[in-house]
Scaffold this motif. Structure first.
Motif, PDB file in Angstrom:
ATOM      1  N   GLY A 126     -23.573 -30.488 -20.165  1.00 35.98           N
ATOM      2  CA  GLY A 126     -23.005 -29.870 -21.351  1.00 35.98           C
ATOM      3  C   GLY A 126     -23.607 -30.388 -22.631  1.00 35.98           C
ATOM      4  O   GLY A 126     -24.259 -31.436 -22.662  1.00 35.98           O
ATOM      5  N   HIS A 127     -23.394 -29.640 -23.712  1.00 37.76           N
ATOM      6  CA  HIS A 127     -23.839 -30.058 -25.040  1.00 37.76           C
ATOM      7  C   HIS A 127     -22.624 -30.342 -25.921  1.00 37.76           C
ATOM      8  O   HIS A 127     -21.483 -30.203 -25.469  1.00 37.76           O
ATOM      9  N   PRO A 128     -22.816 -30.777 -27.181  1.00 37.28           N
ATOM     10  CA  PRO A 128     -21.687 -31.253 -27.978  1.00 37.28           C
ATOM     11  C   PRO A 128     -20.511 -30.287 -28.116  1.00 37.28           C
ATOM     12  O   PRO A 128     -19.363 -30.729 -28.236  1.00 37.28           O
ATOM     13  N   THR A 129     -20.761 -28.987 -28.092  1.00 33.53           N
ATOM     14  CA  THR A 129     -19.672 -28.022 -28.235  1.00 33.53           C
ATOM     15  C   THR A 129     -18.597 -28.228 -27.184  1.00 33.53           C
ATOM     16  O   THR A 129     -17.404 -28.003 -27.437  1.00 33.53           O
ATOM     17  N   LEU A 130     -18.997 -28.656 -25.992  1.00 33.26           N
ATOM     18  CA  LEU A 130     -18.028 -28.810 -24.902  1.00 33.26           C
ATOM     19  C   LEU A 130     -17.016 -29.914 -25.200  1.00 33.26           C
ATOM     20  O   LEU A 130     -15.881 -29.861 -24.712  1.00 33.26           O
ATOM     21  N   MET A 131     -17.406 -30.902 -25.999  1.00 38.46           N
ATOM     22  CA  MET A 131     -16.457 -31.963 -26.352  1.00 38.46           C
ATOM     23  C   MET A 131     -15.219 -31.381 -27.035  1.00 38.46           C
ATOM     24  O   MET A 131     -14.084 -31.706 -26.682  1.00 38.46           O
ATOM     25  N   GLN A 132     -15.464 -30.541 -28.021  1.00 40.44           N
ATOM     26  CA  GLN A 132     -14.356 -29.949 -28.767  1.00 40.44           C
ATOM     27  C   GLN A 132     -13.547 -29.012 -27.879  1.00 40.44           C
ATOM     28  O   GLN A 132     -12.312 -28.995 -27.915  1.00 40.44           O
ATOM     29  N   GLN A 133     -14.240 -28.222 -27.081  1.00 41.39           N
ATOM     30  CA  GLN A 133     -13.575 -27.251 -26.211  1.00 41.39           C
ATOM     31  C   GLN A 133     -12.645 -27.947 -25.216  1.00 41.39           C
ATOM     32  O   GLN A 133     -11.502 -27.529 -25.005  1.00 41.39           O
ATOM     33  N   ALA A 134     -13.144 -29.042 -24.607  1.00 45.51           N
ATOM     34  CA  ALA A 134     -12.341 -29.775 -23.625  1.00 45.51           C
ATOM     35  C   ALA A 134     -11.202 -30.530 -24.302  1.00 45.51           C
ATOM     36  O   ALA A 134     -10.071 -30.569 -23.790  1.00 45.51           O
ATOM     37  N   ALA A 135     -11.480 -31.121 -25.471  1.00 53.42           N
ATOM     38  CA  ALA A 135     -10.449 -31.897 -26.171  1.00 53.42           C
ATOM     39  C   ALA A 135      -9.295 -31.010 -26.598  1.00 53.42           C
ATOM     40  O   ALA A 135      -8.114 -31.425 -26.545  1.00 53.42           O
ATOM     41  N   ARG A 136      -9.600 -29.777 -27.005  1.00 47.10           N
ATOM     42  CA  ARG A 136      -8.525 -28.851 -27.424  1.00 47.10           C
ATOM     43  C   ARG A 136      -7.560 -28.567 -26.289  1.00 47.10           C
ATOM     44  O   ARG A 136      -6.380 -28.307 -26.503  1.00 47.10           O
ATOM     45  N   LYS A 137      -8.073 -28.596 -25.046  1.00 48.98           N
ATOM     46  CA  LYS A 137      -7.232 -28.305 -23.869  1.00 48.98           C
ATOM     47  C   LYS A 137      -6.647 -29.578 -23.255  1.00 48.98           C
ATOM     48  O   LYS A 137      -5.999 -29.526 -22.218  1.00 48.98           O
ATOM     49  N   GLY A 138      -6.937 -30.732 -23.882  1.00 53.22           N
ATOM     50  CA  GLY A 138      -6.370 -31.981 -23.396  1.00 53.22           C
ATOM     51  C   GLY A 138      -7.052 -32.570 -22.176  1.00 53.22           C
ATOM     52  O   GLY A 138      -6.470 -33.423 -21.493  1.00 53.22           O
ATOM     53  N   VAL A 139      -8.283 -32.137 -21.889  1.00 52.99           N
ATOM     54  CA  VAL A 139      -9.012 -32.678 -20.740  1.00 52.99           C
ATOM     55  C   VAL A 139      -9.594 -34.044 -21.096  1.00 52.99           C
ATOM     56  O   VAL A 139     -10.264 -34.194 -22.125  1.00 52.99           O
ATOM     57  N   LYS A 140      -9.343 -35.026 -20.259  1.00 53.30           N
ATOM     58  CA  LYS A 140      -9.930 -36.352 -20.452  1.00 53.30           C
ATOM     59  C   LYS A 140     -11.297 -36.354 -19.766  1.00 53.30           C
ATOM     60  O   LYS A 140     -11.387 -36.144 -18.557  1.00 53.30           O
ATOM     61  N   PHE A 141     -12.330 -36.585 -20.553  1.00 48.71           N
ATOM     62  CA  PHE A 141     -13.677 -36.484 -20.000  1.00 48.71           C
ATOM     63  C   PHE A 141     -14.513 -37.684 -20.406  1.00 48.71           C
ATOM     64  O   PHE A 141     -14.233 -38.381 -21.383  1.00 48.71           O
ATOM     65  N   GLY A 142     -15.547 -37.930 -19.608  1.00 48.92           N
ATOM     66  CA  GLY A 142     -16.548 -38.936 -19.928  1.00 48.92           C
ATOM     67  C   GLY A 142     -17.911 -38.274 -19.947  1.00 48.92           C
ATOM     68  O   GLY A 142     -18.068 -37.139 -19.485  1.00 48.92           O
ATOM     69  N   MET A 143     -18.905 -38.974 -20.487  1.00 50.45           N
ATOM     70  CA  MET A 143     -20.261 -38.439 -20.575  1.00 50.45           C
ATOM     71  C   MET A 143     -21.256 -39.530 -20.180  1.00 50.45           C
ATOM     72  O   MET A 143     -21.129 -40.670 -20.643  1.00 50.45           O
ATOM     73  N   VAL A 144     -22.209 -39.185 -19.319  1.00 45.46           N
ATOM     74  CA  VAL A 144     -23.262 -40.117 -18.905  1.00 45.46           C
ATOM     75  C   VAL A 144     -24.591 -39.368 -18.892  1.00 45.46           C
ATOM     76  O   VAL A 144     -24.611 -38.127 -18.852  1.00 45.46           O
ATOM     77  N   PRO A 145     -25.712 -40.085 -18.933  1.00 44.90           N
ATOM     78  CA  PRO A 145     -27.005 -39.406 -18.829  1.00 44.90           C
ATOM     79  C   PRO A 145     -27.116 -38.653 -17.502  1.00 44.90           C
ATOM     80  O   PRO A 145     -26.544 -39.049 -16.494  1.00 44.90           O
ATOM     81  N   MET A 146     -27.877 -37.561 -17.528  1.00 41.45           N
ATOM     82  CA  MET A 146     -28.114 -36.796 -16.308  1.00 41.45           C
ATOM     83  C   MET A 146     -28.779 -37.690 -15.257  1.00 41.45           C
ATOM     84  O   MET A 146     -29.785 -38.344 -15.530  1.00 41.45           O
TER      85      MET A 146
END
Length: 411
Positions: A257-277
Protein backbone atom coordinates in the motif's frame (compact mmCIF):
# COMPACT_ATOMS: atom_id res chain seq x y z
CA UNK A 1 -14.22 19.76 -11.62
CA UNK A 2 -12.48 22.80 -13.04
CA UNK A 3 -11.66 26.17 -11.63
CA UNK A 4 -9.53 29.04 -12.85
CA UNK A 5 -7.47 30.60 -10.11
CA UNK A 6 -5.63 33.87 -10.08
CA UNK A 7 -5.21 37.20 -8.42
CA UNK A 8 -7.76 39.99 -8.39
CA UNK A 9 -6.02 42.07 -11.05
CA UNK A 10 -7.33 41.87 -14.62
CA UNK A 11 -5.31 40.11 -17.28
CA UNK A 12 -4.94 43.37 -19.13
CA UNK A 13 -3.00 44.93 -16.29
CA UNK A 14 -0.39 42.15 -16.26
CA UNK A 15 2.72 42.11 -18.38
CA UNK A 16 2.61 38.30 -18.50
CA UNK A 17 -0.04 35.70 -17.72
CA UNK A 18 1.25 32.22 -17.04
CA UNK A 19 -1.28 29.43 -17.46
CA UNK A 20 -0.89 26.25 -15.43
CA UNK A 21 -3.09 23.16 -15.67
CA UNK A 22 -2.93 21.06 -12.49
CA UNK A 23 -4.35 17.82 -11.12
CA UNK A 24 -6.63 17.72 -8.09
CA UNK A 25 -5.19 15.69 -5.21
CA UNK A 26 -8.08 16.36 -2.86
CA UNK A 27 -10.94 13.98 -2.15
CA UNK A 28 -13.51 16.69 -1.31
CA UNK A 29 -14.17 20.38 -1.86
CA UNK A 30 -12.62 21.04 1.55
CA UNK A 31 -9.14 19.91 0.50
CA UNK A 32 -9.23 20.48 -3.24
CA UNK A 33 -5.95 21.44 -4.85
CA UNK A 34 -7.73 24.62 -5.93
CA UNK A 35 -7.13 26.00 -2.42
CA UNK A 36 -3.42 25.16 -2.50
CA UNK A 37 -2.87 26.79 -5.88
CA UNK A 38 -5.04 29.83 -5.13
CA UNK A 39 -2.98 30.68 -2.04
CA UNK A 40 0.27 30.01 -3.92
CA UNK A 41 -0.74 32.16 -6.90
CA UNK A 42 -1.88 35.06 -4.74
CA UNK A 43 1.33 35.02 -2.69
CA UNK A 44 3.49 34.97 -5.81
CA UNK A 45 1.50 37.67 -7.59
CA UNK A 46 1.71 40.00 -4.61
CA UNK A 47 5.50 39.96 -4.92
CA UNK A 48 5.49 40.02 -8.74
CA UNK A 49 2.97 42.67 -9.89
CA UNK A 50 3.86 42.15 -13.55
CA UNK A 51 2.83 38.49 -13.56
CA UNK A 52 -0.56 36.81 -13.26
CA UNK A 53 -0.87 33.08 -12.60
CA UNK A 54 -3.95 31.39 -13.99
CA UNK A 55 -4.39 27.83 -12.73
CA UNK A 56 -7.04 25.44 -14.02
CA UNK A 57 -7.55 22.43 -11.76
CA UNK A 58 -9.07 19.21 -13.09
CA UNK A 59 -9.71 15.79 -11.59
CA UNK A 60 -7.18 13.04 -12.27
CA UNK A 61 -9.80 11.43 -14.50
CA UNK A 62 -9.69 14.42 -16.84
CA UNK A 63 -6.46 16.36 -16.46
CA UNK A 64 -4.17 14.40 -18.82
CA UNK A 65 -6.79 14.40 -21.56
CA UNK A 66 -7.44 18.13 -21.03
CA UNK A 67 -3.77 19.00 -21.52
CA UNK A 68 -3.58 16.81 -24.62
CA UNK A 69 -6.65 18.55 -26.02
CA UNK A 70 -5.08 21.99 -25.43
CA UNK A 71 -1.76 20.98 -27.00
CA UNK A 72 -3.45 19.35 -30.01
CA UNK A 73 -5.49 22.53 -30.55
CA UNK A 74 -2.32 24.64 -30.56
CA UNK A 75 -3.01 26.26 -27.20
CA UNK A 76 -0.53 24.59 -24.89
CA UNK A 77 -0.46 25.89 -21.32
CA UNK A 78 2.79 27.34 -20.04
CA UNK A 79 2.94 24.67 -17.34
CA UNK A 80 1.20 21.35 -16.75
CA UNK A 81 1.25 19.27 -13.59
CA UNK A 82 0.02 15.84 -14.72
CA UNK A 83 0.92 12.15 -14.81
CA UNK A 84 3.25 11.79 -17.82
CA UNK A 85 5.63 13.95 -19.81
CA UNK A 86 7.50 11.69 -22.26
CA UNK A 87 5.25 12.13 -25.31
CA UNK A 88 5.50 15.92 -25.12
CA UNK A 89 9.26 15.77 -24.59
CA UNK A 90 9.75 13.42 -27.53
CA UNK A 91 7.67 15.76 -29.72
CA UNK A 92 9.98 18.67 -28.85
CA UNK A 93 7.27 20.65 -27.05
CA UNK A 94 8.94 21.03 -23.62
CA UNK A 95 11.73 23.13 -22.22
CA UNK A 96 14.54 21.09 -20.67
CA UNK A 97 14.41 21.50 -16.90
CA UNK A 98 17.81 23.25 -17.02
CA UNK A 99 16.31 25.99 -19.23
CA UNK A 100 13.75 27.02 -16.62
CA UNK A 101 14.93 25.95 -13.15
CA UNK A 102 17.67 27.72 -11.26
CA UNK A 103 20.76 25.61 -10.57
CA UNK A 104 19.86 25.62 -6.87
CA UNK A 105 16.32 24.33 -7.45
CA UNK A 106 17.41 21.68 -9.94
CA UNK A 107 20.14 20.47 -7.56
CA UNK A 108 17.62 20.21 -4.71
CA UNK A 109 15.42 17.72 -6.59
CA UNK A 110 15.95 14.13 -5.43
CA UNK A 111 18.33 12.54 -7.91
CA UNK A 112 16.42 9.33 -8.60
CA UNK A 113 13.30 11.37 -9.38
CA UNK A 114 15.21 13.73 -11.65
CA UNK A 115 16.76 10.75 -13.43
CA UNK A 116 13.27 9.34 -14.06
CA UNK A 117 12.38 12.69 -15.64
CA UNK A 118 14.91 12.24 -18.44
CA UNK A 119 14.40 11.45 -22.11
CA UNK A 120 17.66 10.56 -23.88
CA UNK A 121 19.71 11.90 -20.94
CA UNK A 122 18.00 15.32 -20.83
CA UNK A 123 15.57 16.09 -18.02
CA UNK A 124 12.17 17.37 -19.14
CA UNK A 125 9.91 15.95 -16.43
CA UNK A 126 10.19 17.85 -13.14
CA UNK A 127 8.97 15.68 -10.25
CA UNK A 128 6.13 17.31 -8.34
CA UNK A 129 4.86 14.67 -5.91
CA UNK A 130 6.09 11.21 -4.96
CA UNK A 131 5.07 8.13 -3.03
CA UNK A 132 6.47 4.69 -2.33
CA UNK A 133 4.97 1.35 -1.29
CA UNK A 134 5.37 -0.65 1.90
CA UNK A 135 3.77 -3.86 3.16
CA UNK A 136 0.76 -3.12 5.38
CA UNK A 137 -0.41 -5.76 7.83
CA UNK A 138 -3.42 -5.99 10.14
CA UNK A 139 -2.06 -6.10 13.71
CA UNK A 140 -5.25 -7.58 15.14
CA UNK A 141 -5.34 -10.46 12.65
CA UNK A 142 -1.62 -11.10 13.08
CA UNK A 143 -2.00 -11.27 16.87
CA UNK A 144 -4.88 -13.76 16.56
CA UNK A 145 -2.77 -15.93 14.26
CA UNK A 146 0.29 -15.62 16.51
CA UNK A 147 2.56 -14.40 13.73
CA UNK A 148 5.04 -11.58 13.11
CA UNK A 149 5.54 -9.44 9.97
CA UNK A 150 7.46 -11.26 7.23
CA UNK A 151 10.97 -10.42 6.05
CA UNK A 152 11.19 -13.03 3.27
CA UNK A 153 8.81 -14.56 0.75
CA UNK A 154 8.76 -17.85 2.62
CA UNK A 155 7.76 -16.06 5.81
CA UNK A 156 5.07 -14.16 3.90
CA UNK A 157 3.64 -17.44 2.59
CA UNK A 158 3.78 -19.00 6.07
CA UNK A 159 2.03 -15.96 7.55
CA UNK A 160 -0.62 -16.17 4.85
CA UNK A 161 -1.20 -19.87 5.68
CA UNK A 162 -1.63 -19.00 9.36
CA UNK A 163 -4.07 -16.20 8.51
CA UNK A 164 -6.05 -18.50 6.22
CA UNK A 165 -6.33 -21.08 9.02
CA UNK A 166 -7.95 -18.38 11.17
CA UNK A 167 -10.55 -17.67 8.50
CA UNK A 168 -9.08 -14.42 7.15
CA UNK A 169 -10.79 -13.65 3.83
CA UNK A 170 -7.71 -12.27 2.05
CA UNK A 171 -4.52 -13.56 3.75
CA UNK A 172 -2.47 -11.65 1.16
CA UNK A 173 -4.40 -9.38 -1.22
CA UNK A 174 -2.80 -9.52 -4.70
CA UNK A 175 -4.48 -6.85 -6.88
CA UNK A 176 -3.50 -7.71 -10.44
CA UNK A 177 -6.75 -6.34 -11.87
CA UNK A 178 -6.86 -3.69 -14.59
CA UNK A 179 -6.92 -0.66 -12.28
CA UNK A 180 -3.27 -0.69 -11.18
CA UNK A 181 -1.75 -4.10 -11.90
CA UNK A 182 1.45 -2.50 -13.17
CA UNK A 183 2.19 -1.27 -9.62
CA UNK A 184 1.72 -4.57 -7.77
CA UNK A 185 3.64 -6.30 -10.54
CA UNK A 186 6.60 -3.95 -10.27
CA UNK A 187 6.78 -4.24 -6.48
CA UNK A 188 7.06 -8.03 -6.78
CA UNK A 189 9.55 -7.85 -9.66
CA UNK A 190 11.84 -5.61 -7.57
CA UNK A 191 11.83 -8.14 -4.73
CA UNK A 192 12.78 -11.18 -6.81
CA UNK A 193 15.91 -13.32 -7.00
CA UNK A 194 19.27 -11.52 -7.18
CA UNK A 195 17.61 -8.19 -6.45
CA UNK A 196 14.89 -8.58 -9.06
CA UNK A 197 15.06 -7.02 -12.51
CA UNK A 198 12.01 -4.76 -12.69
CA UNK A 199 10.62 -3.80 -16.08
CA UNK A 200 13.93 -2.62 -17.57
CA UNK A 201 17.67 -3.05 -17.10
CA UNK A 202 20.15 -0.32 -16.18
CA UNK A 203 20.27 1.05 -19.72
CA UNK A 204 16.51 1.12 -20.18
CA UNK A 205 15.95 -2.05 -22.22
CA UNK A 206 12.79 -3.96 -21.32
CA UNK A 207 13.51 -7.16 -19.37
CA UNK A 208 9.95 -8.26 -18.57
CA UNK A 209 10.61 -11.94 -19.34
CA UNK A 210 13.94 -12.17 -17.48
CA UNK A 211 14.71 -15.38 -15.61
CA UNK A 212 14.22 -13.54 -12.28
CA UNK A 213 10.81 -12.18 -13.31
CA UNK A 214 9.56 -15.54 -14.57
CA UNK A 215 10.74 -17.04 -11.27
CA UNK A 216 8.85 -14.38 -9.32
CA UNK A 217 5.53 -15.03 -11.04
CA UNK A 218 6.01 -18.78 -10.90
CA UNK A 219 6.43 -18.46 -7.12
CA UNK A 220 3.33 -16.27 -6.83
CA UNK A 221 1.29 -18.73 -8.88
CA UNK A 222 2.47 -21.83 -7.03
CA UNK A 223 3.00 -20.62 -3.46
CA UNK A 224 0.31 -17.96 -2.96
CA UNK A 225 -2.45 -18.08 -5.57
CA UNK A 226 -2.39 -21.85 -6.11
CA UNK A 227 -2.63 -22.47 -2.36
CA UNK A 228 -5.66 -20.26 -1.93
CA UNK A 229 -3.80 -17.58 0.04
CA UNK A 230 -4.91 -14.56 -2.01
CA UNK A 231 -8.62 -14.58 -1.26
CA UNK A 232 -11.87 -15.39 -3.05
CA UNK A 233 -11.40 -12.98 -6.00
CA UNK A 234 -8.98 -14.02 -8.74
CA UNK A 235 -5.97 -11.64 -8.66
CA UNK A 236 -6.59 -10.71 -12.28
CA UNK A 237 -10.02 -9.39 -11.29
CA UNK A 238 -9.02 -7.76 -8.00
CA UNK A 239 -8.46 -4.01 -8.27
CA UNK A 240 -6.36 -1.93 -5.89
CA UNK A 241 -9.31 0.16 -4.69
CA UNK A 242 -11.24 -3.00 -3.80
CA UNK A 243 -8.23 -4.46 -1.98
CA UNK A 244 -7.70 -1.22 -0.03
CA UNK A 245 -11.38 -1.12 0.95
CA UNK A 246 -11.22 -4.74 2.10
CA UNK A 247 -8.14 -3.93 4.22
CA UNK A 248 -9.99 -1.00 5.81
CA UNK A 249 -12.87 -3.40 6.54
CA UNK A 250 -10.52 -5.75 8.41
CA UNK A 251 -10.72 -8.53 5.80
CA UNK A 252 -7.09 -8.46 4.59
CA UNK A 253 -4.04 -9.75 6.45
CA UNK A 254 -1.37 -8.16 4.25
CA UNK A 255 -1.04 -6.08 1.10
CA UNK A 256 1.21 -3.53 -0.57
CA UNK A 257 0.00 0.00 0.00
CA UNK A 258 0.84 3.68 -0.30
CA UNK A 259 0.22 6.54 2.17
CA UNK A 260 -3.47 6.95 1.27
CA UNK A 261 -4.20 3.57 2.85
CA UNK A 262 -3.08 4.86 6.26
CA UNK A 263 -5.92 7.36 6.38
CA UNK A 264 -8.43 4.93 4.90
CA UNK A 265 -7.64 2.22 7.46
CA UNK A 266 -7.44 4.65 10.40
CA UNK A 267 -10.90 6.04 9.61
CA UNK A 268 -12.31 2.51 9.99
CA UNK A 269 -10.38 1.85 13.20
CA UNK A 270 -8.08 -0.82 11.75
CA UNK A 271 -4.87 -1.28 13.73
CA UNK A 272 -2.11 -1.72 11.19
CA UNK A 273 1.65 -1.90 10.94
CA UNK A 274 3.99 -1.21 8.01
CA UNK A 275 7.25 -2.94 7.06
CA UNK A 276 9.44 -2.96 3.93
CA UNK A 277 8.34 -5.35 1.19
CA UNK A 278 10.00 -8.75 1.81
CA UNK A 279 12.41 -10.07 -0.79
CA UNK A 280 13.03 -13.64 -1.87
CA UNK A 281 15.63 -14.10 0.85
CA UNK A 282 15.52 -10.78 2.70
CA UNK A 283 14.37 -7.19 2.30
CA UNK A 284 13.61 -6.25 -1.31
CA UNK A 285 16.39 -4.43 -3.16
CA UNK A 286 14.13 -1.48 -3.84
CA UNK A 287 10.65 -0.21 -3.22
CA UNK A 288 8.50 0.95 -6.08
CA UNK A 289 8.41 4.72 -6.34
CA UNK A 290 5.78 6.76 -8.15
CA UNK A 291 6.06 10.38 -9.22
CA UNK A 292 3.74 12.92 -10.81
CA UNK A 293 5.26 15.54 -13.04
CA UNK A 294 5.51 19.24 -13.77
CA UNK A 295 6.49 20.28 -17.29
CA UNK A 296 7.06 23.60 -19.05
CA UNK A 297 5.80 24.03 -22.61
CA UNK A 298 7.83 26.07 -25.10
CA UNK A 299 4.93 27.32 -27.24
CA UNK A 300 4.33 30.64 -25.48
CA UNK A 301 7.92 31.45 -24.54
CA UNK A 302 8.21 33.03 -21.06
CA UNK A 303 11.05 30.71 -20.00
CA UNK A 304 12.44 33.22 -17.50
CA UNK A 305 9.02 33.92 -15.94
CA UNK A 306 8.19 30.22 -15.82
CA UNK A 307 11.50 29.50 -14.14
CA UNK A 308 11.06 32.19 -11.52
CA UNK A 309 7.59 30.90 -10.65
CA UNK A 310 8.83 27.29 -10.49
CA UNK A 311 11.65 28.30 -8.15
CA UNK A 312 8.90 29.65 -5.86
CA UNK A 313 6.75 26.51 -6.25
CA UNK A 314 9.73 24.31 -5.34
CA UNK A 315 10.81 26.31 -2.28
CA UNK A 316 11.08 24.16 0.84
CA UNK A 317 8.09 25.85 2.47
CA UNK A 318 5.77 25.20 -0.48
CA UNK A 319 6.93 21.63 -1.13
CA UNK A 320 6.36 20.79 2.54
CA UNK A 321 2.93 22.44 2.58
CA UNK A 322 1.77 20.42 -0.42
CA UNK A 323 3.24 17.14 0.84
CA UNK A 324 1.66 17.52 4.26
CA UNK A 325 -1.73 18.49 2.87
CA UNK A 326 -2.01 15.38 0.70
CA UNK A 327 0.08 12.77 2.53
CA UNK A 328 2.70 12.61 -0.21
CA UNK A 329 6.49 12.59 -0.14
CA UNK A 330 8.56 15.71 -0.84
CA UNK A 331 10.49 15.69 -4.11
CA UNK A 332 13.34 17.90 -2.85
CA UNK A 333 16.21 17.05 -0.51
CA UNK A 334 15.62 20.11 1.65
CA UNK A 335 11.96 19.29 2.30
CA UNK A 336 12.71 15.58 2.76
CA UNK A 337 15.36 16.34 5.37
CA UNK A 338 12.99 18.63 7.24
CA UNK A 339 10.19 16.06 7.18
CA UNK A 340 12.54 13.27 8.33
CA UNK A 341 13.63 15.31 11.36
CA UNK A 342 10.16 16.60 12.22
CA UNK A 343 8.20 15.63 15.32
CA UNK A 344 4.83 16.38 13.67
CA UNK A 345 2.56 13.32 13.86
CA UNK A 346 1.70 13.54 10.15
CA UNK A 347 5.39 13.67 9.22
CA UNK A 348 6.25 10.75 11.49
CA UNK A 349 3.51 8.67 9.85
CA UNK A 350 5.17 9.16 6.46
CA UNK A 351 8.64 8.07 7.62
CA UNK A 352 8.31 4.41 6.54
CA UNK A 353 7.55 5.64 3.01
CA UNK A 354 10.18 8.37 3.15
CA UNK A 355 12.80 5.78 4.17
CA UNK A 356 12.09 3.81 0.98
CA UNK A 357 12.41 6.81 -1.35
CA UNK A 358 16.23 7.04 -1.70
CA UNK A 359 16.45 3.47 -3.04
CA UNK A 360 13.10 3.42 -4.84
CA UNK A 361 12.79 2.56 -8.50
CA UNK A 362 10.22 4.26 -10.72
CA UNK A 363 8.34 3.09 -13.77
CA UNK A 364 10.30 3.70 -17.00
CA UNK A 365 8.27 6.88 -17.58
CA UNK A 366 10.93 8.43 -19.81
CA UNK A 367 10.07 5.89 -22.51
CA UNK A 368 7.19 6.93 -24.77
CA UNK A 369 6.40 3.20 -25.11
CA UNK A 370 5.67 2.88 -21.37
CA UNK A 371 2.00 3.91 -21.65
CA UNK A 372 1.31 1.05 -24.06
CA UNK A 373 3.38 -1.42 -22.05
CA UNK A 374 1.61 -0.44 -18.83
CA UNK A 375 -1.77 -0.94 -20.50
CA UNK A 376 -0.70 -4.42 -21.67
CA UNK A 377 0.45 -5.37 -18.16
CA UNK A 378 -2.86 -4.20 -16.68
CA UNK A 379 -4.77 -6.29 -19.20
CA UNK A 380 -2.75 -9.51 -19.18
CA UNK A 381 -0.60 -10.02 -16.08
CA UNK A 382 -3.39 -11.63 -14.05
CA UNK A 383 -3.33 -14.56 -16.46
CA UNK A 384 0.20 -15.43 -15.35
CA UNK A 385 -1.05 -16.59 -11.95
CA UNK A 386 -4.43 -18.00 -13.04
CA UNK A 387 -5.11 -21.76 -12.90
CA UNK A 388 -3.50 -23.26 -15.97
CA UNK A 389 -1.71 -20.01 -16.70
CA UNK A 390 1.89 -19.84 -17.84
CA UNK A 391 4.05 -17.18 -16.16
CA UNK A 392 6.78 -17.58 -18.80
CA UNK A 393 4.25 -17.47 -21.63
CA UNK A 394 2.52 -14.34 -20.38
CA UNK A 395 5.77 -12.50 -19.60
CA UNK A 396 7.23 -13.45 -22.99
CA UNK A 397 4.16 -12.05 -24.77
CA UNK A 398 4.42 -8.84 -22.76
CA UNK A 399 8.15 -8.61 -23.55
CA UNK A 400 7.52 -9.07 -27.27
CA UNK A 401 4.88 -6.33 -27.28
CA UNK A 402 7.15 -4.04 -25.23
CA UNK A 403 10.13 -4.53 -27.53
CA UNK A 404 7.92 -3.84 -30.55
CA UNK A 405 6.50 -0.65 -29.02
CA UNK A 406 9.98 0.46 -28.03
CA UNK A 407 11.50 -0.06 -31.47
CA UNK A 408 8.64 1.71 -33.25
CA UNK A 409 9.00 4.70 -30.91
CA UNK A 410 12.75 4.77 -31.40
CA UNK A 411 12.25 4.70 -35.13
Amino acid sequence: MTAVLGGCGSTGSSDVTLRLVAADYGDSAANSSEKYWKALAETYESAHPGVQIEVSVYSWNDVDAKVKEMVDAGHAPDLAQIGAYADYAAAGKLYPASDVLSIRTQADLLSQLSDAGQVKHTQYGIPFAASTRVLFYNKTLFAKAGITPPTTWDELAADAEALKSKGVKYPYALPLGPEEAQAETMQWLLSGDNGGSGYTDDIGTYTIDSTQNVGTFTWLKDELVGKGLTGPVAPGRLNRATAFAAFADGQVGMLNGHPTLMQQAARKGVKFGMVPMPGRTGKARASMGVADWMMAFKQNGHADRIGDFLDFVYSEKNVLAFSREYGLLPVTSSASDTMSASDKATDKALRPFLAQLPTSELYPVGKTSWAAVSASVKKDIGRAVAPGGSPSGVLTRLQTAASSADSSDAG
